[in-house]
Design a protein around this motif. Structure first.
Motif, PDB file in Angstrom:
ATOM      1  N   ALA A  29       0.881  -1.243  -0.031  1.00 52.31           N
ATOM      2  CA  ALA A  29       0.090   0.018   0.059  1.00 52.31           C
ATOM      3  C   ALA A  29       0.833   1.188  -0.017  1.00 52.31           C
ATOM      4  CB  ALA A  29      -0.987  -0.033   1.290  1.00 52.31           C
ATOM      5  N   GLY A  30       1.916   1.295   0.826  1.00 54.38           N
ATOM      6  CA  GLY A  30       2.714   2.468   0.873  1.00 54.38           C
ATOM      7  C   GLY A  30       3.468   2.591  -0.423  1.00 54.38           C
ATOM      8  N   THR A  31       4.195   1.488  -0.976  1.00 54.02           N
ATOM      9  CA  THR A  31       4.761   1.574  -2.223  1.00 54.02           C
ATOM     10  C   THR A  31       4.135   1.969  -3.335  1.00 54.02           C
ATOM     11  OG1 THR A  31       6.338  -0.412  -1.666  1.00 54.02           O
ATOM     12  CG2 THR A  31       5.851  -0.114  -4.172  1.00 54.02           C
ATOM     13  N   LEU A  32       2.629   1.604  -3.480  1.00 47.00           N
ATOM     14  CA  LEU A  32       1.822   2.317  -4.869  1.00 47.00           C
ATOM     15  C   LEU A  32       1.501   3.542  -4.395  1.00 47.00           C
ATOM     16  CD1 LEU A  32      -0.158  -1.141  -5.408  1.00 47.00           C
ATOM     17  CD2 LEU A  32       1.994  -0.324  -6.672  1.00 47.00           C
ATOM     18  N   ALA A  33       1.387   3.834  -3.191  1.00 44.14           N
ATOM     19  CA  ALA A  33       0.799   5.260  -2.964  1.00 44.14           C
ATOM     20  C   ALA A  33       2.037   6.226  -3.346  1.00 44.14           C
ATOM     21  CB  ALA A  33       0.437   5.373  -1.315  1.00 44.14           C
ATOM     22  N   ALA A  34       3.136   5.901  -2.840  1.00 44.01           N
ATOM     23  CA  ALA A  34       4.312   6.669  -3.241  1.00 44.01           C
ATOM     24  C   ALA A  34       4.450   6.720  -4.950  1.00 44.01           C
ATOM     25  CB  ALA A  34       5.730   5.959  -2.391  1.00 44.01           C
ATOM     26  N   ALA A  35       4.305   5.595  -5.485  1.00 42.18           N
ATOM     27  CA  ALA A  35       4.443   5.624  -6.833  1.00 42.18           C
ATOM     28  C   ALA A  35       3.390   6.585  -7.546  1.00 42.18           C
ATOM     29  CB  ALA A  35       4.284   3.989  -7.501  1.00 42.18           C
ATOM     30  N   ARG A  36       2.205   6.675  -7.081  1.00 43.33           N
ATOM     31  CA  ARG A  36       1.239   7.381  -7.750  1.00 43.33           C
ATOM     32  C   ARG A  36       1.271   8.917  -7.312  1.00 43.33           C
ATOM     33  NH1 ARG A  36      -2.692   2.302  -6.445  1.00 43.33           N
ATOM     34  NH2 ARG A  36      -3.215   1.591  -8.508  1.00 43.33           N
ATOM     35  N   ALA A  37       1.698   9.042  -6.189  1.00 38.92           N
ATOM     36  CA  ALA A  37       2.094  10.478  -5.526  1.00 38.92           C
ATOM     37  C   ALA A  37       3.150  11.021  -6.322  1.00 38.92           C
ATOM     38  CB  ALA A  37       2.272  10.470  -4.061  1.00 38.92           C
ATOM     39  N   ALA A  38       4.181  10.471  -6.696  1.00 40.32           N
ATOM     40  CA  ALA A  38       5.193  11.023  -7.429  1.00 40.32           C
ATOM     41  C   ALA A  38       4.741  11.943  -8.697  1.00 40.32           C
ATOM     42  CB  ALA A  38       6.228   9.974  -7.900  1.00 40.32           C
ATOM     43  N   GLY A  39       3.615  11.362  -9.260  1.00 40.42           N
ATOM     44  CA  GLY A  39       2.770  11.815 -10.559  1.00 40.42           C
ATOM     45  C   GLY A  39       3.619  11.641 -11.785  1.00 40.42           C
ATOM     46  N   GLY A  40       3.813  12.507 -12.593  1.00 43.09           N
ATOM     47  CA  GLY A  40       4.603  12.583 -14.271  1.00 43.09           C
ATOM     48  C   GLY A  40       3.606  12.353 -15.181  1.00 43.09           C
ATOM     49  N   SER A  41       3.887  12.712 -16.169  1.00 44.38           N
ATOM     50  CA  SER A  41       3.010  12.813 -17.322  1.00 44.38           C
ATOM     51  C   SER A  41       3.266  11.719 -18.504  1.00 44.38           C
ATOM     52  CB  SER A  41       2.878  14.045 -18.072  1.00 44.38           C
ATOM     53  OG  SER A  41       4.409  14.391 -18.593  1.00 44.38           O
ATOM     54  N   ARG A  66       8.219   6.373  -8.718  1.00 41.11           N
ATOM     55  CA  ARG A  66       9.023   7.751  -8.532  1.00 41.11           C
ATOM     56  C   ARG A  66       8.806   8.461  -9.662  1.00 41.11           C
ATOM     57  NH1 ARG A  66      14.717   6.687  -5.222  1.00 41.11           N
ATOM     58  NH2 ARG A  66      13.610   5.861  -3.428  1.00 41.11           N
ATOM     59  N   GLY A  67       7.675   8.089 -10.787  1.00 43.74           N
ATOM     60  CA  GLY A  67       7.100   8.875 -11.727  1.00 43.74           C
ATOM     61  C   GLY A  67       8.156   8.835 -12.898  1.00 43.74           C
ATOM     62  N   GLU A  68       9.333   7.732 -12.807  1.00 45.12           N
ATOM     63  CA  GLU A  68      10.239   7.526 -13.927  1.00 45.12           C
ATOM     64  C   GLU A  68       9.582   7.260 -15.090  1.00 45.12           C
ATOM     65  OE1 GLU A  68      13.602   6.567 -10.394  1.00 45.12           O
ATOM     66  OE2 GLU A  68      12.792   4.930 -11.751  1.00 45.12           O
ATOM     67  N   PRO A  69      10.011   7.713 -16.262  1.00 44.77           N
ATOM     68  CA  PRO A  69       9.207   7.260 -17.686  1.00 44.77           C
ATOM     69  C   PRO A  69       9.740   5.739 -17.446  1.00 44.77           C
ATOM     70  CG  PRO A  69      11.222   8.671 -18.119  1.00 44.77           C
ATOM     71  CD  PRO A  69      10.976   8.808 -16.482  1.00 44.77           C
ATOM     72  N   VAL A  70       8.544   4.852 -18.258  1.00 47.60           N
ATOM     73  CA  VAL A  70       8.873   3.551 -18.711  1.00 47.60           C
ATOM     74  C   VAL A  70       8.297   3.678 -19.950  1.00 47.60           C
ATOM     75  CG1 VAL A  70       8.086   1.288 -18.165  1.00 47.60           C
ATOM     76  CG2 VAL A  70       8.401   3.004 -16.264  1.00 47.60           C
ATOM     77  N   ALA A  71       9.002   3.202 -20.734  1.00 47.33           N
ATOM     78  CA  ALA A  71       8.726   2.735 -22.457  1.00 47.33           C
ATOM     79  C   ALA A  71       7.636   1.807 -22.695  1.00 47.33           C
ATOM     80  CB  ALA A  71       9.922   2.585 -23.167  1.00 47.33           C
ATOM     81  N   ASP A 127      17.410   1.630 -15.048  1.00 47.09           N
ATOM     82  CA  ASP A 127      17.070   1.244 -13.658  1.00 47.09           C
ATOM     83  C   ASP A 127      18.331   1.398 -12.812  1.00 47.09           C
ATOM     84  OD1 ASP A 127      15.546   0.443 -11.326  1.00 47.09           O
ATOM     85  OD2 ASP A 127      16.886  -1.371 -11.324  1.00 47.09           O
ATOM     86  N   ALA A 128      18.549   2.789 -12.443  1.00 48.89           N
ATOM     87  CA  ALA A 128      19.713   3.054 -11.752  1.00 48.89           C
ATOM     88  C   ALA A 128      19.908   3.021 -10.428  1.00 48.89           C
ATOM     89  CB  ALA A 128      19.969   4.786 -11.901  1.00 48.89           C
ATOM     90  N   HIS A 129      18.566   2.492  -9.646  1.00 51.53           N
ATOM     91  CA  HIS A 129      18.560   2.107  -8.092  1.00 51.53           C
ATOM     92  C   HIS A 129      19.360   1.107  -7.804  1.00 51.53           C
ATOM     93  CE1 HIS A 129      15.186   5.260  -8.214  1.00 51.53           C
ATOM     94  NE2 HIS A 129      15.022   4.574  -9.332  1.00 51.53           N
ATOM     95  N   GLU A 130      20.345   1.254  -7.026  1.00 53.29           N
ATOM     96  CA  GLU A 130      21.215   0.105  -6.199  1.00 53.29           C
ATOM     97  C   GLU A 130      20.824  -0.074  -4.793  1.00 53.29           C
ATOM     98  OE1 GLU A 130      22.848  -1.872  -7.854  1.00 53.29           O
ATOM     99  OE2 GLU A 130      23.079  -1.171  -9.907  1.00 53.29           O
ATOM    100  N   GLY A 131      20.611   1.298  -4.125  1.00 58.14           N
ATOM    101  CA  GLY A 131      20.429   0.968  -2.448  1.00 58.14           C
ATOM    102  C   GLY A 131      21.859   0.872  -1.831  1.00 58.14           C
ATOM    103  N   PRO A 132      22.128   0.388  -0.529  1.00 55.05           N
ATOM    104  CA  PRO A 132      23.178   0.522   0.031  1.00 55.05           C
ATOM    105  C   PRO A 132      23.948  -0.726  -0.201  1.00 55.05           C
ATOM    106  CG  PRO A 132      21.351   0.255   1.456  1.00 55.05           C
ATOM    107  CD  PRO A 132      20.825   0.586   0.205  1.00 55.05           C
ATOM    108  N   ARG A 155      10.411  -2.065  -7.661  1.00 56.00           N
ATOM    109  CA  ARG A 155      10.152  -1.135  -8.709  1.00 56.00           C
ATOM    110  C   ARG A 155       9.610  -1.673  -9.853  1.00 56.00           C
ATOM    111  NH1 ARG A 155      15.325  -0.976  -6.526  1.00 56.00           N
ATOM    112  NH2 ARG A 155      16.362  -1.601  -8.252  1.00 56.00           N
ATOM    113  N   LEU A 156       9.890  -2.701 -10.337  1.00 56.14           N
ATOM    114  CA  LEU A 156       9.108  -3.311 -11.563  1.00 56.14           C
ATOM    115  C   LEU A 156       7.592  -3.576 -11.288  1.00 56.14           C
ATOM    116  CD1 LEU A 156       9.655  -4.438 -14.335  1.00 56.14           C
ATOM    117  CD2 LEU A 156       9.732  -6.720 -13.519  1.00 56.14           C
ATOM    118  N   TYR A 157       7.257  -4.306 -10.155  1.00 57.18           N
ATOM    119  CA  TYR A 157       5.968  -4.300  -9.806  1.00 57.18           C
ATOM    120  C   TYR A 157       5.134  -2.967  -9.789  1.00 57.18           C
ATOM    121  CZ  TYR A 157       6.582  -9.282  -8.339  1.00 57.18           C
ATOM    122  OH  TYR A 157       6.789 -10.506  -8.197  1.00 57.18           O
ATOM    123  N   ALA A 158       5.854  -1.782  -9.210  1.00 57.10           N
ATOM    124  CA  ALA A 158       5.084  -0.748  -9.138  1.00 57.10           C
ATOM    125  C   ALA A 158       4.967  -0.070 -10.513  1.00 57.10           C
ATOM    126  CB  ALA A 158       5.985   0.466  -8.273  1.00 57.10           C
TER     127      ALA A 158
END
Length: 333
Positions: A29-41, A66-71, A127-132, A155-158
């Motif tokens: 729920a938190g993951t999808l809320a954050a993905a949607r809240a990031a917006g983007g066009s 995070r609103g990142e463009p996906v093809a 996909d540039a995210h690596e985390g710690p 990220r992929l599921y989101a």
């Protein structure tokens, strides 16, 4: 190719105990809320000069994690009256969206199709995210495996859920009440996850030889494909890393998500599959909460039922929606 797992009579009864994380629902729920809240066009550009004279094609970018463009590619049968039912198709491991001419099946049957590029796997969605904790072995199974909030499949599921949000917003072209998710292997696992995470937003799911199921058993017995990446990762780590790794993966396990899915589903399983062991497919199938049926291919490897399964899918879609094809002929058997 020999049988790789349990015989069919045992598969039909295979219902393992798999513990879901206590905070699984809150995590998603938190993951999808954050993905949607990031917006983007979103951006849709008609593809001009295509040799596909019977199909309209759009080159798409939509906002994912995070609103990142996906093809993606959007294809629809030219001249078909809308709004059309649509299949949202997710791709196999290491595949990108490819070329539009690779995705003509559903438009030929009178459906629109939206093909989502898989971040980091194709050539058009990075996909540039690596985390710690950086990825240790090649592939995506151990990318961010130190914690669920860092893992690649978060990220992929989101992205995949946001693809459903995108197509449901295509007023006039797509019928938001007839959105079906589909895929083979990794794509099948993603389709199952979306059926759970976007429950109520999809009308059905086609889950073919799904990857991303029953991780512990898959890693222990799969002889080919991506699951051995996890075994390789753990081979040189301390025993404490084993439980931490499988706890992270449990947030993305289709067996845990299946009980949260209510849309009708068509599964398929190949009994000689060395990549996605049949018992792991049945573990998710038996947990799936919506109406379901299974296509069993006894002598198939990971390619599953091939064209015969595609024919079954089209007939299943016709029964699910009653949609007539592009030629106006009712396709129900």
């Amino acid at each position: 190719m020999p049988l790789t797992d349990l015989p069919l009579e045992q598969l039909l009864a295979y219902r393992p105990e798999v513990d879901a994380p206590a905070d699984l629902d809150a995590f998603w729920a938190g993951t999808l809320a954050a993905a949607r809240a990031a917006g983007g066009s979103a951006r849709l550009l008609p593809v001009e000069g295509s040799p596909l004279t019977g199909v309209d094609v759009w080159d798409v970018r939509f906002p994912g994690w995070r609103g990142e463009p996906v093809a993606g590619w959007l294809l629809a049968p030219r001249g078909a009256p809308g709004p059309l039912p649509v299949v949202v198709e997710y791709l196999g491991y290491s595949q990108g969206r490819g070329l539009p001419l690779e995705h003509l099946l559903y438009p030929a049957a009178g459906w629109a199709v939206f093909v989502m590029d898989s971040r980091g796997q194709g050539h058009e969605t990075p996909d540039a995210h690596e985390g710690p904790a950086a990825q240790w072995v090649g592939g995506f199974m151990t990318k961010g495996v130190d914690a669920p909030q860092h893992h690649y499949y978060r990220r992929l599921y989101a992205d995949a859920v946001r693809a459903v949000d995108f197509v449901r917003g295509l007023d006039g072209l797509v019928d938001p009440g007839r959105v079906v998710v589909a895929g083979n292997s990794q794509g099948g696992g993603v389709a199952l996850a979306v059926a759970a995470l976007a429950d109520g937003l999809v009308a059905g799911a086609m889950v073919n030889v799904p990857f991303l199921q029953h991780f512990r058993r898959s890693v222990e017995i799969a002889g080919d494909g991506p699951y051995p990446e996890v075994a390789e990762y753990l081979r040189f780590h301390t025993p404490g890393a084993v439980e931490r790794t499988f706890r992270t993966l449990s947030y993305f396990d289709g067996v845990n998500l299946a009980a949260r899915a209510g849309a009708p589903a068509l599964f398929s399983v190949a009994l000689m599959d060395p990549v996605c062991p049949p018992s792991t497919v049945y573990a998710a199938y038996h947990r799936y909460a919506g109406p379901k049926e299974m296509a069993v291919w006894p002598f198939a490897d990971h390619a599953g039922g091939r064209a015969a399964q595609l024919d079954r899918q089209l007939r299943w879609l016709a029964r699910l929606t009653g949609h007539a094809g592009a030629d106006g002929v009712d396709q129900r058997p």
